[in-house]
Design an enzyme around this catalytic site. Sequence first.
Site, PDB file in Angstrom:
ATOM      1  N   HIS A 291       2.139   4.929  -2.827  1.00 12.82           N
ATOM      2  CA  HIS A 291       1.996   6.055  -2.880  1.00 12.82           C
ATOM      3  C   HIS A 291       3.854   6.509  -2.917  1.00 12.82           C
ATOM      4  CE1 HIS A 291      -2.006   6.324  -0.651  1.00 12.82           C
ATOM      5  NE2 HIS A 291      -1.475   6.003   0.699  1.00 12.82           N
TER       6      HIS A 291
ATOM      7  N   HIS B  99       0.447  -1.139   0.075  1.00 10.52           N
ATOM      8  CA  HIS B  99      -0.413  -0.253  -0.232  1.00 10.52           C
ATOM      9  C   HIS B  99       0.849   1.412  -0.073  1.00 10.52           C
ATOM     10  CE1 HIS B  99      -3.538   2.352   1.290  1.00 10.52           C
ATOM     11  NE2 HIS B  99      -3.158   3.512   1.964  1.00 10.52           N
ATOM     12  N   GLU B 100       1.606   1.112   0.845  1.00 15.50           N
ATOM     13  CA  GLU B 100       2.366   2.591   0.680  1.00 15.50           C
ATOM     14  C   GLU B 100       3.945   2.743  -0.018  1.00 15.50           C
ATOM     15  OE1 GLU B 100       2.293   4.874   3.329  1.00 15.50           O
ATOM     16  OE2 GLU B 100       0.278   3.920   4.363  1.00 15.50           O
TER      17      GLU B 100
END
Length: 452
Positions: free
Chosen positions: A25, A21-22
């Site tokens: 980003h 997920h990170e």
Amino acid sequence: MSLLHTLLAFLLAIGTLVVIHELGHYLVARWCGVKVLRFSVGMGKVLWSRRVGPDRTEWAISALPLGGYVKMLDGREADVSGLPPEELKREFTRQNVWKRIAIVAAGPLANFLLAILLYAVLFMTGIQEVSSKIGEPAPGSAADRAGLDGGDVVVAINGESVSGWSDLRWQLIQATLEKEDARIVVRRLHRGDFTFTLPAAAFSKLDIEQDVPSALGFSIALPPPVLNKVAPNGPGAEAGLQPGDQITHVDGKPMRDSAAFLHAIRSNPGRALQLDVLRQGSAIALAITPRAEQQKAGKDSVTIGKIQVELAGQPDMIVVASGPLEAAGKAVQKVWDTSVLTVKMFGRMVTGEVSWKNVTGPITIADYAGQTARVGLASYLSFLAFISISIGVLNLLPIPVLDGGHLLYYSLEVLTGRPVPERFGEIAQRLGVGLLVTLMALAVFNDVVRLL
């Protein structure tokens, strides 16, 4: 060891999903030219860190493993007035709104892409699961009233192909959520395909927290009752039963599968029964009286019959495998269907149609992580894919502090041509934190109730 196994499986799952997920980003932020100050796996106090790369980004592991974050150069969090112009150009809030949308949306998108990849791999390598052949429907159940019969193989529900028991269960859950008729196509041996309808009324009082197929009368087809072991001095041995015997009838009633035989024995404690047995090709008749024993049923106890024998055989198993393109398409469809179902679940919880008991937290997730890891790699990867989808959907909810809340702000900015007022953002942020804490508390409460 079991607790340690569960903990390791949980930490591996959460660590993997947070990193993915990170990374979404982080990679899109770098692609958009935004400076990343820290990439942390975990929240709270930093336990270990190292700075690498031209921007000296700090890669860190923090104390609380339930989460992670990417910290960018952001004027809302630190004074950037003294930075040189070339650095200010890399500050997050100075990017155009479309770049900010891309950076925020990249996290959930990474979770969806991971789930697609995992499902595609599973579909290509082949998933072994129970077939969609059903056992004798429970008398008076919706499946029984609709005309379904033991041995039917379900091939489609509401136009959607069914290849195994998981597909059957999924489509029945969908019908339960929609409270709609279920058109079920079955294949009967040597007789072709037939279509039956389970009316919407059959789903009206069901909740997806139930075992939906069982509540509708569906059960997994089991093989004929063949004895694998017979305990010495038990009722079975005293009656003359031997390993390898196949029970064909009980009191004249045909025993189509093991479930029917178990039901006949358990429901007749202390009553003499006549068994028709097939032994090495010869038919013999035996009399048996199941021993009455007490068994817990929730807070109560019931009397059941036992004859102390072990049945052989397993349900029909199939391996569902696809080519690369078909597997990719099925994976995308699976992720989409699961995402839509999750959103519908949230919506129905808000309207009161679905119980808030369905909200689960870290304890339940850890339990499933341990269970699936013990079953095998395929089950664990399927679990990872499902949780990855759940994280993606959760983060897209329009709740301030989540990615979905920020995307809502930026969507309003696109529509109005100006940013959301700072004061409004602060108030919404506090409300979002409160709502998120409430949801987490509810999830943990539900977890503890399930344990107890």
